[in-house]
Structures are given as C-alpha cells and as structure tokens.
Design an enzyme around this catalytic site. Structure first.
Site, short mmCIF file in Angstrom:
data_model
loop_
_atom_site.label_atom_id
_atom_site.label_comp_id
_atom_site.label_asym_id
_atom_site.label_seq_id
_atom_site.Cartn_x
_atom_site.Cartn_y
_atom_site.Cartn_z
CE LYS A 14 -14.89 6.01 -46.61
NZ LYS A 14 -14.64 6.46 -44.99
CB VAL A 54 -10.25 11.30 -51.55
CG1 VAL A 54 -9.11 11.33 -50.69
CG2 VAL A 54 -11.13 9.53 -51.90
CB ILE A 59 -7.85 18.42 -47.79
CG1 ILE A 59 -7.97 18.11 -45.99
CG2 ILE A 59 -6.74 18.30 -48.47
CD1 ILE A 59 -6.68 16.95 -45.79
N GLY A 75 -14.21 7.28 -30.39
CA GLY A 75 -14.47 7.67 -31.43
C GLY A 75 -13.95 8.24 -33.02
CG ASP A 109 -10.86 5.14 -45.30
OD1 ASP A 109 -11.67 5.33 -45.56
OD2 ASP A 109 -9.96 5.66 -44.86
CE LYS A 142 -11.21 7.90 -47.12
NZ LYS A 142 -10.26 8.57 -45.68
N1 HSE Z 1 -12.11 6.33 -41.30
C1 HSE Z 1 -11.78 7.21 -42.07
C2 HSE Z 1 -10.30 7.55 -41.48
C3 HSE Z 1 -12.52 8.87 -41.88
O1 HSE Z 1 -10.08 7.18 -40.13
O2 HSE Z 1 -8.71 8.19 -42.27
C4 HSE Z 1 -13.71 8.89 -43.46
O3 HSE Z 1 -12.88 8.95 -44.46
#
Ligand code: HSE
Length: 431
Positions: free
Chosen positions: A101, A128, A132, A183, A197, A201
């Site tokens: 992404k 994204v 899903i 993790g 992030d 997206k």
């Molecule tokens: N680091 C992202 C999240 C996962 O916590 O949703 C990968 O897109």
C-alpha cells in the site's frame, strides 16, 4: 503452466507460497501455476514453508527479468527496492500482484501509466483490508454506483489497541507493548499508531471509488497517541466508542468534485455499523447511489487472510491470460485509466462536531470563559461536563454542535491562552 516469481518470503509471502503449493480442493486454476523463483534477503534463514532450495535467490533483478515468468508477486513491503522492482517487472512485460500500500499510495500514477503502456495488469487486492475483498468490489461489483462515501477501520493494530483500552481500561503504552509482544505492532509502530498506514489505504480506496489519483500528502492524518483511557470513559458515558476512522467523502452539494479525505481518531455513536468492529478486524462501509450502504468486514491483516487476497489476484490474471491468450487489450474495469488528480478539501473548511477535554484550575467562572470563547467564534455547544480531577484541578469535557473546523480551532487557540486552562490533552471529531 503459468510461472510465478515471488519477491519476499515474509509473513504474507509464506502464506502465499503455502496456498500455491497446496492447490487441492481449491480453484482448479491453482493447479496451472508454479512458483519458479523466490527472492529473499537471506538464503540461510530457516523457513516454515517447504520450497526447493534452488528456487530461492537473493538476486531479485534476475526474477523480474526471467523470460519464463509471467506474473511477479511483490511482497517485500517498504518503498525501495519494491517500487523499482515493480516498474522493472512491468517494463519487462510481466503482470504484477502486490500488497504494497505504501508504494501504490505514493506511485500509483507512475505505476499504472507504465502498466498501460506495457499492456499488463497491476492488481492490489491485498493492499487494503488484508483478506477482505474491497478493491475488486469497488472496481467492479459497485461500479454502477455514484459513490458518496467510503468510511473504514483499515488498520488492525490501532483497532486492537483501542479495543483493549476500551475493554480493560488499560493505557495506550501498556497495550502497545502487548501488541508488539503479540506481533501485531511493529518495533517502530509509527506507521500504524500515527495513522500513516490507514492514510495510505484510504487514498487507494478513494482513488478507485472516486475515479482520480490522490496526492498522498493531501490526506489529513492524525494517529491515536493522544487518546487516553479517560477519553474512552467519557466517550462511553456520552454514547460513543473511539475508533481510528479513515474517511473519504464526495461533497455532493458542491459545484466542483472536491473530496473530504482524512484519518483521525473519531467518536463513533454506539449504534453506528463501525462501532462494534473490534480487535485486529477491519471493516469498510461504502455508501453509494442507488446502492445505499454496504459493509465489508473481516481479518484486515495476517498471513493467511492477506495471502488469500494475493492469490485471488494471481488467479484473476491467469484466468484472463487463459481466456484471451494475452492481455494486449486491458480490461478497463481492472486497471484505472483516469489521468486527473482529485481535489481534496482542506481540513479547515470541513465541519464536524468536536469533543474536547480541558484540564483547568477549579475556579469560579472558568466554564463561563470557555463558553464565551466558543460563542464569540460561532461554536455552539451541545454538552459541557465538569469532573473533579486532582486537588485544585478540574477536568471539563465539551461536545460542540457541527461547526467549521477553522472556527473551532480559533476558539481552542483563544481558550488555550486563558490563565485557568492548564492543558487541552484531547480533541476528537465526532462522526
Ligand atoms: N499493519 C497493518 C495493520 C497490517 O495493522 O492493519 C498490514 O496492512
């Protein structure tokens, strides 16, 4: 056999290889694919997936230039060398599947221009929402609609942290450490907790849904570091939960086609469809005309779910290659052909209801002074609550009616200069 070059054998790469190596009782197309080479950083690292040793290489360029390979699957993450390898693969006439992404949000125009020129597909279902299906539905199944909004919980790490804070009253730092141990969160958690992030997206979803490129830097972005257990508790008493929402909205009332595009922690009414999306799950609520609302919900990250999306893209490409022999004429529903950039409305021009928590000296007239500053800036208040805090201090929680952000910020600036105000630890928008 359709030969595949896999770049990266981390969590998603391993999940992808596991599906491709075990086609039994899955779609028959999977039996027509073969992993020819796998690009890795280290040949010595122990692997949980059984692959012939000689197909692993650290020479990633040799994979994108391999004439036998027709599909490159980029699962390296990060900007470089991922972007350069995607472009090299496209220029070598290979189709690309990627979960990246960060690269797509920043270099979408460059990548799709190269793909159109080379007559190849670049498919990004895994970028994204993890497992899903959202990219293909937006491009195809919902394509007949005039989209009004895409509102999502698209980051699993922050949703896990906020859910834990809500359920157990734990503070942000403690939950973050637990998320790192499990993790879910990276050692450097900024991409997740600062909303970056989610901003990548939503810019990708908005590009597809509203049919234009997005400049990534135009996405307004706030993370969840300012949210405390106190705000979650006050939000709960007022009938809200706090979620990190990614919002793209077309402004139907405007003459120009400008978009709202923002990521921030948000007070969500408990009866809203996104209020009960908990843990690492993601959900995306799409509203269109004449569709109304539809919500996509499921695991937004992780090896198996993300690999499921990657392999569905590979299958799509193989299906096209099988039926047409080549991909010289690209399916316009699968590859964007718009040239323009969407115009994004500056955040100051948008209107919201705001929640604000003030720490003040507990003296007569403080609430009156706050009310005056709001009133003079045309900010109307919906509720004001004062709670005893520590010794001589008070905590005052205010929720406004809908107001233009510029006016709200002016009022907050004035209030912050009042002698009695010690801190304004949290300001949140309400959806
Ligand atoms: N680091 C992202 C999240 C996962 O916590 O949703 C990968 O897109």
């Amino acid at each position: 056999m359709y030969q595949i070059g896999l770049l990266g054998l981390g969590i998603v790469g391993t999940g992808t290889a596991e599906i491709l190596l075990n086609p039994s009782r899955r779609n028959p197309l999977l039996s027509e694919m073969k992993i020819k080479r796998v690009g890795v950083r280290s040949l010595e690292k122990p692997r949980s997936v059984q692959l012939p040793r000689d197909i692993l290489t650290t020479d990633l360029d040799s994979i994108v230039n391999d004439p036998d390979i027709s599909i490159i699957v980029e699962l390296l993450g990060g900007l470089e060398p991922a972007r350069s390898l995607i472009l090299k693969a496209i220029r070598a006439g290979k189709h690309v599947v990627t979960a990246n992404k960060a690269v797509i949000a920043r270099y979408r125009e460059e990548i799709y221009a190269a793909a159109r020129k080379a007559g190849v597909y670049v498919l990004i279902e895994a970028a994204v929402g993890g497992g899903i299906p959202i990219i293909k539905p937006l491009k195809q199944s919902l394509g007949a609609n005039r989209l009004q909004s895409i509102v999502g919980i698209v980051n699993g790490t922050t949703n896990y942290i906020l859910t834990q804070m809500t359920s157990f009253g734990t503070d942000f730092e403690t939950v973050l450490r637990k998320a790192q141990e499990l993790g879910y969160a990276e050692a450097d958690p900024s991409a997740d907790v600062d909303g970056l992030d989610a901003a990548d997206k939503i810019s990708i979803l908005a590009s597809i849904g509203f049919g234009g490129h997005i400049k990534r830097e135009d996405v307004y972005c706030e993370g969840i570091r300012q949210v405390s257990s106190a705000d979650i508790t006050y939000g709960d008493r007022l009938g809200f939960v706090i979620k990190l929402l990614a919002i793209a909205r077309g402004n139907a009332g405007e003459e120009s086609d400008r978009l709202e595009l923002r990521v921030h922690p948000t007070l969500v009414p408990k009866e809203h469809p996104l209020a009960n999306i908990n843990g690492v799950n993601n959900a995306i609520l799409v509203e269109g005309d004449p569709l109304g609302q539809v919500m996509f919900y499921g695991p937004g990250a992780g090896s198996g779910p993300t690999a499921s999306a990657v392999v569905s893209d590979i299958m799509n490409i193989v299906a096209i290659l099988k039926s047409s022999g080549n991909a010289a004429s690209l399916d316009p529903l699968l590859i964007p052909n718009h040239q323009h950039y969407c115009q994004i409305i500056p955040i100051e021009e948008l209107s919201s209801s705001f929640y604000t928590r003030f720490i003040s000296t507990d003296l007569p007239g403080v609430i009156g002074q706050i009310g005056t500053c709001f009133g003079e800036n045309q900010v109307s208040l919906k509720s004001v609550v004062q709670i005893g805090f520590q010794e001589a201090d008070a905590e005052i929680v205010v929720v406004t009616h809908n107001v233009q952000e510029k006016l709200f910020r002016q009022a907050i600036e004035e209030i912050s200069r009042l002698e009695a105000i010690k801190d304004i630890p949290c300001v949140l928008r309400v959806i």
